[in-house]
Each structure stands twice: as structure tokens, then as C-alpha cells.
Design an enzyme around this catalytic site. Sequence first.
Site, PDB file in Angstrom:
ATOM      1  CG  ASP A 255      -1.946   1.031   1.278  1.00  0.00           C
ATOM      2  OD1 ASP A 255      -2.646   1.199   0.259  1.00  0.00           O
ATOM      3  OD2 ASP A 255      -2.074   1.705   2.308  1.00  0.00           O
TER       4      ASP A 255
ATOM      5  CD  GLU B 281      -2.363   2.479  -3.327  1.00  0.00           C
ATOM      6  OE1 GLU B 281      -3.431   3.060  -3.557  1.00  0.00           O
ATOM      7  OE2 GLU B 281      -1.769   2.560  -2.237  1.00  0.00           O
TER       8      GLU B 281
ATOM      9  CG  ASP C 146      -8.199   3.007  -3.122  1.00  0.00           C
ATOM     10  OD1 ASP C 146      -8.801   3.184  -2.053  1.00  0.00           O
ATOM     11  OD2 ASP C 146      -7.079   2.470  -3.184  1.00  0.00           O
TER      12      ASP C 146
END
Length: 787
Positions: free
Chosen positions: A517, A546, A611
Site C-alpha cells: 500500500d 500501489e 479506491d
Amino acid sequence: MSLISSALSGAAPLASAADARCTPAPLGTTELYVRGTMNNWGAMDDYAFQYQCDAYYLNIDLKGRHEFKVADAAWTDATTFGNGSHTVNHVMVFDGEHTLRLQVTGAGKPATLTLGPRSFVDPHAAPITNPVALSLRFDSRNAAHKKPFGAAPKGSQIDFSVTALPGVSKVTLVIERRRLEGNQEVLEYTEAQRVPLKRGASTKAGEERFTASHRFDEIGVWGYWFDVEIDGRHYALQNNRDTIHWTRERGSMGAATVERQPEALRRVRRFRQTIHAADFKVPEWAADVVWYYIFPERFRNGDKRNDPQPGVARYQNKAVEKHPSWIGKPYVPGSGDGSDDTYNNDFFGGDLEGIIQKLDYIRELGANTIYMTPVFRAASNHKYDTADYHQIDPAFGSNADFERLCAEAAKRGIRVVPDTSLNHVGSDSVYFNRFGNFPAGGAFDGARANTASRWADWFSLDPSQANPDLQYKGWVGVKDLPEINKQSPDFRKFAYGAKTGLMQTWLDRGASGWRMDVAPWVPDDFWREWRAAIKAHKPDALTVAETWFDSSKYFLGDSFDSTMNYIFRNALLEWANGGESRALVANLELMREAYPPQAFHALMNLLSSHDQARSVHHFGWHQDNDDAAVVRTAKQKQSLAWLFQMSYPGAPTIYYGDEVGLAGGDDPDNRRPYPWADEGGQPDLALLAQMKQLTTMRHAHPVLRRGTLLAPLQVGTHTLVLGRQLGKDWAITAFNNADHAIDVQVDVPAGAPQAWKDALGGAAVKARNGQLTLTLPARFGVVLTGR
């Protein structure tokens, strides 16, 4: 604190540079940007102000309501201007082209922002009329101008060539090294070398050719451009002005543009050259992956006994909410849906047992690798607020359930890649313990900084502050997510620095890699150490970052193998929604050139995510709109995007539920539960069958997974034709985003066959005189294979 006020009646008249009112830029060389909802709060070159005479100006073309601030690239407090204060966003409604005018007297001082009709004329944008300057040519994707093509291993010599009409005094290749540090807001090039080009004859009559070579002996992302002198004036032969999604730097590479050389060379648009480690490898299996992307809380409730129960489970120091039915929408506080005022505390009951129960479904869908968002213990439904890295969340099951999931998946030829953040934890965690839900010893016991904690070194604590919220740093200011001090030796040892480190432990329990992340917020040297530890422990573990922007710096062989490819997502969705093919090509060709082939073929090519709004939402199917025509068109566009995704290099990624038409807008609506029929849902079985057909096609043809991507064979307004080659096997993939069929003619690549089969069972096609004539159906395309 800096102040900002707005006046929508119109921008003040521009003053000329010779006007007596002109003053030097009050912020010196500091560059200011509009940073807000229009650009994901990034410092993008498209939104950079220019100072002229008495104010900062920016021409902007936007529609609708946007929130934003004016700030420098580093969000420096003294040069961040909000609406009345540093912390409050400015809100404006735009309707097309405007000029923003910012008047500021100095850092940390009040400022005034006005919005009016477009009136700013960039003094540096005057058109070039010199015919010799206009004749300058360089194309980074043309072997006549640069070879070898694309990213190259350390130690490579690259040859450069510029052509022009006679009259050029001098051409110099400027080589610059990009600073590799943190997020893309840190964008800095340092000149490394200037290489004079040698004049020679061109193969084209009446033209001169200038050539030079440079050996790149260090890995990195290098910038280059050409300083050209003609009649005593200097021009920059540089990258174009194309916008790349989410990416601060402009330019898609390819054909160069020529402009007057700016006084501030930081404004030059560099071509980028990726130089990676000679031994950079990604796992062999990465190019064959079809991802199934799961938000575990919303996929399947396999064990109702572990569901979070109101009055029993807690979210920090508050209650949790449990949805009465599996088929429903996530709660949104303040929306009138009957929920409380807390975000991310509502649960449907999804768990690891639910994934295990549906492994056969995932295999039959055609996916062979599961990516799931975090499953470690955490208070929220999304689990990015980690409470304990070593324990599966009780609402998801147990550590044994994770091992069972990986084992059962392996029996079906499916790998499992989990997700976590090494950038922040939850304020409600064993490490921080702000709410006292864990045994004493956290770094914030009793809602106060606890410098005696064994984990105190993991955080930036300031016990001198009276306000508890000011005693620690929350990631991007979010106090629910205390940011980890990634320089802490103790944290690095905990995460990966020992054979029993966190990363290694879960690999030993069955994980096949890691998705990390918010990678850009973690120092680059951290990722270098991390990769070395991961690969030493399990060499074929896949590492996925990410990142949303141009990720070249992560593909140097010292950090990641792959990334979540948001550039691909945005470019493809905009094109499938009716956009021009050239914009799609610009974004995709940038990656083909900038990324090493081994990383390019491992990219996580997604269309939807937890997201971002789901793809059908992007295509017009909003909320519960049941207009048959709207829904039908959205599904057609999604089918087109799927066809492209399944026949393009990289790993196609299916976000759970997309395959059966699950709708959903922005977070948290994009996290709706999968519509299982036995839970009352209505999955679209026709879409599901189509997805299975497309994954079957991809698995059946190695050329679609591993074949080299050629330069586009045809780029029309609505059409795009691509070529692939893997040894003797070839593929031609052709697409059409128009609402009507279009015929295209395509030259067959040299060495390719003349007879072609339709990979989806359509009629065979033969070339005539080296040319194919294809009829591309509305909002779809064809995939041809041959050898």
C-alpha cells in the site's frame, strides 16, 4: 497563516512586462500549483502557475465543482494557500476555460485569488517561425533516431540522431539524472553530461543528420533533451505536451517538439530513459496471471459465526454497525441512509471462509491469482488501519484459515497475494493503543505519547504538545492512521530484517507475494532492502506496488516487479467511453517505452478498484439507474474494455463483481457486496459467460500473454489496431469504440502470416497484397492469431 479570498467576477487586467507596476516574483523560484479534486491533489505541470509582472497566472479548462488549494510541490505551510486559512479547501465552480490570478506578497502572507475569463497569454508560448528550427526531428521510438528502443540494462550504449534542414549551428545532447526519492512531488533533475552531436549527411536529400552515443553505467531514471543553437538562438528539442494520467511530468515520448529554450531549465520537458539492473527478473509466472481482486468484507460470508456484532465488537471507542441483509449498499454517514456518523464501521460479514467456498468459481472464471486487500486484525471494514500484523482479523477467520485458503487455492492452480501497509498502522492497534483496547505498552497508551513503549521508535512522537492530536503524525494528516517512522531500525527488522520478519512469515504461511500500500510514501532505500529480503527468502515471490503515476523508478531491478496500473485504467476507460484513440496510445506507448519488458508484461492492468468507481459507473450506469438503454450501453463499453484488457500485455485484473455487472460509484459505493443469487442478488450471467470466454481466449494463446507488443499498426479517431509477436506466433488485435461498425485496412507486419484465425470463433481472414481489411463491430473488436 496564509489567507486566500475569491472573486468570481473576473480576473484583473494583465500588466505588461514593461509596466512600472512590475515586481520580482515574491516567492522567488518557488513554483505554485492548483492541487485538488481535478488532479488527485498532485503537483501536476498542467496546473502550474506562471509569474508575470505582478501576479501568478494559470489558464485552466475545467467544468463543475472542484475543491483545491494553491501550494508548492512539498505542501510547505508558508506557501500553501487555502480558503481563508491553510487548512480549508477552496471551492469553485468552473465552466470551461478560465484564468486564475493569484496575488501574493510573500510566503506566509495573505493572498488573493480571482477567477475570470481566459486572459493570460504565456509570453514563452509565441509560435516558432524559423524554418530550420521547425525542421528539427527526433523520435525516441524510431530506430533512425534512437536505438536500442526503450528501457535498457545498465551498461547499455544508446545511439541518438537528430535531423534538420541546413542552418543548425550546434546540437548538444543534455543528459540529466532524476532524483529518486519518495513521491512524484520530489521531481528534480541534475545535469550529468553534455554530449556534442557530430554533423553528417542524412539519407534524405537537403537534410543534415547529427549523431552521438552515450553509455549509461548506472541504474536510474535519466532525462535527456537536445540544446539546439540556430542563428544565435537556443531551442529545446524536447518531449511533447501529452498528459499522462496521474503523472506530474508531461510528455508521452515519441516524436519531439521544438520550443524556445526556457530561462528556467526546470521547465524543459525531458525524454526519460530507464536504465535497470542487468539481472532484473520478475517471477516467471507473472506474465500468465489473471488476477481476481477481492475486498474480503464484501465478497462472501462463509461463516456467520464470526460476523462483527453491534454491542460486542467495537470500532475504536465507538459501536459497529451490521447490515441486516447481504444485498445492500455500504453506509455513508450524513447521507440519510440511517447509519451513524462514523465511516468504515459497517459490516456485511465477508470472510476467508467465503473465499475458500468460492475458489472453484474463481478458477472457472479463468482467474489464477487472488489479490485481496488487507486481512490482518484491524478496527475498520477495509483493514488498512492495521492493529496486529501477525493475526488475521477475527471477523475474517484465523491464521489457520489463511493457510487453508492458500493451500486450497494451490490445489486449483491459484496463488494468493495479500496486501498491507508498512507506512502506517491504526491508532487502535497493539502498537499504538490510543483507545486502550489492547494490553498496556502501546506508543500512545491513555491517549498520550508513551515514550517508554517498545514501539515508541516506530512513530514521530512529541509529548510536549498539550493537544493529543498534535503529539504524533498521522499519514497525510489522518489521525486514525499514525505514520510509521520507516527509518526506525527496529521497525525494519520487524518488517523484513530477519528470517522471521513479518513479510517472510506470511510467505511461509502460503502467500505468493505482496502488494504494498501507498508505496510512494515509503523511502526508496526501504524498498531496496525489502526487495532483497523478500527475494532471498522466496525468489519467485511477486512484488506489487500501489502507485498511480509513471512508475519507472520502481522498475530498476531493486524494488518492485509490478504495480497497480492506474495509467492503463484511466486511459482505457476514457477511450472505451468514446475518447480519441490518440490519447489512449500516448499513455500506453509511454509505458511500453519507459518500463522494462519484464515489468511491462507483469503490470496489474485493472479497470475498477476499491479506491475508484467501478467501470460501469464510469460508463454511465450510476447508482441504481435502471434505464435499459443506459445500462446496455455501459455494459457494451465494459465488454470493449475487457476485450482490450484480455488481449494486451500485462496481467488483466477482475475486481470482484465486475464480471456480473456489479455497479458502484465512488468509495464506499464501489465496495458493495457481490450479488450472490443465494443471498438475493441478481448476477448478470450473460456478462459472466462473456468474461469466461475472454479469459479462455487469453489462456489459449501464449502470444496474448507473452508476445512482444509492436508499435501501433493503425490509429484512427475511434479505432486502434495492435500487433504482437512471440516467436512464430502472431496476433493482431483491433478495437472500435464508436457506436457503429467501422472498416479498417491494416498493413500486415513484416514476417507475419497472411492467413489469420479469429480467436473468438469468428470467420477466418486472409490478407491481400500484404493488407488486411477488417470490419470492426460497434463498441468491440476482433482478435486474430496466426503463424
